[in-house]
Design an enzyme around this catalytic site. Structure first.
Site, PDB file in Angstrom:
ATOM      1  N   ASP A 162     -23.673  33.630  -5.231  1.00  0.00           N
ATOM      2  CA  ASP A 162     -24.379  34.151  -4.052  1.00  0.00           C
ATOM      3  C   ASP A 162     -23.702  33.621  -2.797  1.00  0.00           C
ATOM      4  O   ASP A 162     -24.171  32.663  -2.185  1.00  0.00           O
ATOM      5  CB  ASP A 162     -25.856  33.742  -4.078  1.00  0.00           C
ATOM      6  CG  ASP A 162     -26.633  34.498  -5.141  1.00  0.00           C
ATOM      7  OD1 ASP A 162     -26.625  35.745  -5.077  1.00  0.00           O
ATOM      8  OD2 ASP A 162     -27.214  33.855  -6.029  1.00  0.00           O
TER       9      ASP A 162
ATOM     10  N   LYS B  32     -21.987  35.998 -12.590  1.00  0.00           N
ATOM     11  CA  LYS B  32     -22.794  37.157 -12.204  1.00  0.00           C
ATOM     12  C   LYS B  32     -22.495  37.534 -10.759  1.00  0.00           C
ATOM     13  O   LYS B  32     -22.554  36.695  -9.867  1.00  0.00           O
ATOM     14  CB  LYS B  32     -24.289  36.852 -12.354  1.00  0.00           C
ATOM     15  CG  LYS B  32     -25.196  38.019 -11.975  1.00  0.00           C
ATOM     16  CD  LYS B  32     -26.658  37.739 -12.285  1.00  0.00           C
ATOM     17  CE  LYS B  32     -27.355  36.952 -11.202  1.00  0.00           C
ATOM     18  NZ  LYS B  32     -27.621  37.755  -9.975  1.00  0.00           N
TER      19      LYS B  32
ATOM     20  N   LYS C  11     -28.349  46.541 -11.107  1.00  0.00           N
ATOM     21  CA  LYS C  11     -29.665  47.120 -11.429  1.00  0.00           C
ATOM     22  C   LYS C  11     -29.753  48.602 -11.058  1.00  0.00           C
ATOM     23  O   LYS C  11     -30.630  49.026 -10.298  1.00  0.00           O
ATOM     24  CB  LYS C  11     -30.783  46.346 -10.723  1.00  0.00           C
ATOM     25  CG  LYS C  11     -30.839  44.859 -11.077  1.00  0.00           C
ATOM     26  CD  LYS C  11     -32.009  44.176 -10.383  1.00  0.00           C
ATOM     27  CE  LYS C  11     -32.091  42.696 -10.686  1.00  0.00           C
ATOM     28  NZ  LYS C  11     -31.042  41.888 -10.014  1.00  0.00           N
TER      29      LYS C  11
ATOM     30  N   HIS D 188     -30.666  52.401 -10.825  1.00  0.00           N
ATOM     31  CA  HIS D 188     -31.949  53.083 -11.036  1.00  0.00           C
ATOM     32  C   HIS D 188     -31.859  54.410 -10.299  1.00  0.00           C
ATOM     33  O   HIS D 188     -31.975  54.451  -9.075  1.00  0.00           O
ATOM     34  CB  HIS D 188     -33.083  52.212 -10.473  1.00  0.00           C
ATOM     35  CG  HIS D 188     -34.453  52.740 -10.755  1.00  0.00           C
ATOM     36  ND1 HIS D 188     -35.581  52.008 -10.494  1.00  0.00           N
ATOM     37  CD2 HIS D 188     -34.887  53.917 -11.277  1.00  0.00           C
ATOM     38  CE1 HIS D 188     -36.657  52.713 -10.839  1.00  0.00           C
ATOM     39  NE2 HIS D 188     -36.256  53.869 -11.304  1.00  0.00           N
TER      40      HIS D 188
ATOM     41  N   ASN E  92     -27.999  61.432 -14.689  1.00  0.00           N
ATOM     42  CA  ASN E  92     -26.592  61.745 -14.453  1.00  0.00           C
ATOM     43  C   ASN E  92     -25.939  60.738 -13.510  1.00  0.00           C
ATOM     44  O   ASN E  92     -24.842  60.228 -13.764  1.00  0.00           O
ATOM     45  CB  ASN E  92     -26.470  63.164 -13.878  1.00  0.00           C
ATOM     46  CG  ASN E  92     -25.029  63.585 -13.692  1.00  0.00           C
ATOM     47  OD1 ASN E  92     -24.228  63.537 -14.627  1.00  0.00           O
ATOM     48  ND2 ASN E  92     -24.679  63.992 -12.481  1.00  0.00           N
ATOM     49  N   THR E  93     -26.614  60.420 -12.422  1.00  0.00           N
ATOM     50  CA  THR E  93     -26.066  59.489 -11.430  1.00  0.00           C
ATOM     51  C   THR E  93     -25.989  58.070 -11.977  1.00  0.00           C
ATOM     52  O   THR E  93     -24.982  57.371 -11.798  1.00  0.00           O
ATOM     53  CB  THR E  93     -26.937  59.518 -10.155  1.00  0.00           C
ATOM     54  OG1 THR E  93     -26.987  60.856  -9.653  1.00  0.00           O
ATOM     55  CG2 THR E  93     -26.382  58.600  -9.083  1.00  0.00           C
TER      56      THR E  93
ATOM     57  N   GLN F  28     -37.853  31.642  -7.577  1.00  0.00           N
ATOM     58  CA  GLN F  28     -38.193  32.160  -8.896  1.00  0.00           C
ATOM     59  C   GLN F  28     -39.554  31.578  -9.287  1.00  0.00           C
ATOM     60  O   GLN F  28     -39.729  30.373  -9.324  1.00  0.00           O
ATOM     61  CB  GLN F  28     -37.136  31.726  -9.932  1.00  0.00           C
ATOM     62  CG  GLN F  28     -35.714  32.079  -9.547  1.00  0.00           C
ATOM     63  CD  GLN F  28     -35.339  33.503  -9.930  1.00  0.00           C
ATOM     64  OE1 GLN F  28     -36.140  34.223 -10.489  1.00  0.00           O
ATOM     65  NE2 GLN F  28     -34.129  33.897  -9.615  1.00  0.00           N
TER      66      GLN F  28
ATOM     67  N   ARG G 234     -28.019  28.307  -7.806  1.00  0.00           N
ATOM     68  CA  ARG G 234     -27.837  27.186  -6.885  1.00  0.00           C
ATOM     69  C   ARG G 234     -27.684  25.811  -7.526  1.00  0.00           C
ATOM     70  O   ARG G 234     -26.900  24.998  -7.021  1.00  0.00           O
ATOM     71  CB  ARG G 234     -28.981  27.186  -5.859  1.00  0.00           C
ATOM     72  CG  ARG G 234     -28.807  28.280  -4.804  1.00  0.00           C
ATOM     73  CD  ARG G 234     -30.074  28.536  -4.010  1.00  0.00           C
ATOM     74  NE  ARG G 234     -31.037  29.316  -4.787  1.00  0.00           N
ATOM     75  CZ  ARG G 234     -32.077  29.943  -4.258  1.00  0.00           C
ATOM     76  NH1 ARG G 234     -32.307  29.872  -2.957  1.00  0.00           N
ATOM     77  NH2 ARG G 234     -32.901  30.641  -5.007  1.00  0.00           N
TER      78      ARG G 234
END
Length: 231
Positions: A11, A33, A62, A64, A68-69, A190, A211
């Protein structure tokens, strides 16, 4: 390690800082990631830089969208050569199945395709706000079952749901768990958290940790300690 369990969440909003961190750690001890912020800032070339350094990359975008896209975006991730890519399970079974089918030509080289169930920051009140009256755990199981039925490899879920999902969906269904904090580290944003050893014991296959590793003075030492705790 042939199959490192730790996925380090990068990040950074500065490319030089990101690469300086990456150059401190060993690709045999973890995967990396890349999420929405870094991919938007630095694009596919950043992922290629990580590949050049020997790292496997989880592209955490992610997806969504209509089937097709969404499937074309997943194919683009496969072309980039990433190890794992994810889509929102709430996009539905047809969207997920299309995304899985488009990876067939890649055979063993295809990325793992993972569904996102309930974001780890969400609690019952958040779900109620979008019209979902089920408890988070029940909604996770519903979406994870849909994900498996669509042929995907696993889901992102909190460690609290891991044992339930393994029980219902089998040992081969991969569980990727964020919200992991080594003992003594800050909870951050979180809500549903667990230590690495607890998460693996609960059934998680891969642990997303940010972190506590990226902000450590000696990230390679922290990684070594975490990996040792998992043996």
């Amino acid at each position: 390690m042939n199959d490192p369990k730790v996925i380090v969440a990068l990040d950074y909003d500065n490319l030089a800082d990101a690469l300086a961190f990456v150059d401190k750690i060993d690709p045999s001890t973890c995967r990396l990631k890349v999420g929405k912020e870094m991919f938007t800032l630095f694009g596919p070339d950043f992922v290629r830089e990580l590949h050049k350094r020997g790292f496997s990359v989880f592209l955490d975008l992610k997806f969504h969208d209509i089937p097709n896209t969404c499937s074309k975006a997943v194919k683009a991730a496969a072309e980039l050569g990433v190890w794992m890519v994810n889509v929102h399970a709430s996009g539905g079974e047809r969207m997920m199945a299309a995304s899985r089918e488009i990876l067939e030509p890649y055979g063993k080289e295809r990325p793992l395709l993972i569904g996102v169930t309930v974001l780890t920051s969400m609690e019952s009140a958040d779900l109620q706000g979008i019209g979902i009256l089920s408890a988070p755990q029940d909604h996770v199981l519903r979406l994870a079952t849909l994900t498996k039925n669509a042929g995907l490899d696993g889901v992102v879920c909190s460690a609290q749901e891991a044992s339930l999902l393994k029980q219902h969906l089998g040992r081969e269904f991969k569980l990727v768990t964020p919200g992991i904090r080594p003992a003594g580290s800050e909870q951050g944003d979180q809500r549903r958290i667990m230590t690495p050893a607890q998460a693996i014991a609960s059934g998680s296959d891969y642990l997303v940790i940010g972190r506590p590793i990226t902000q450590a003075a000696h990230p390679e030492v922290v990684l070594e300690e975490i990996n040792s705790s998992l043996v």
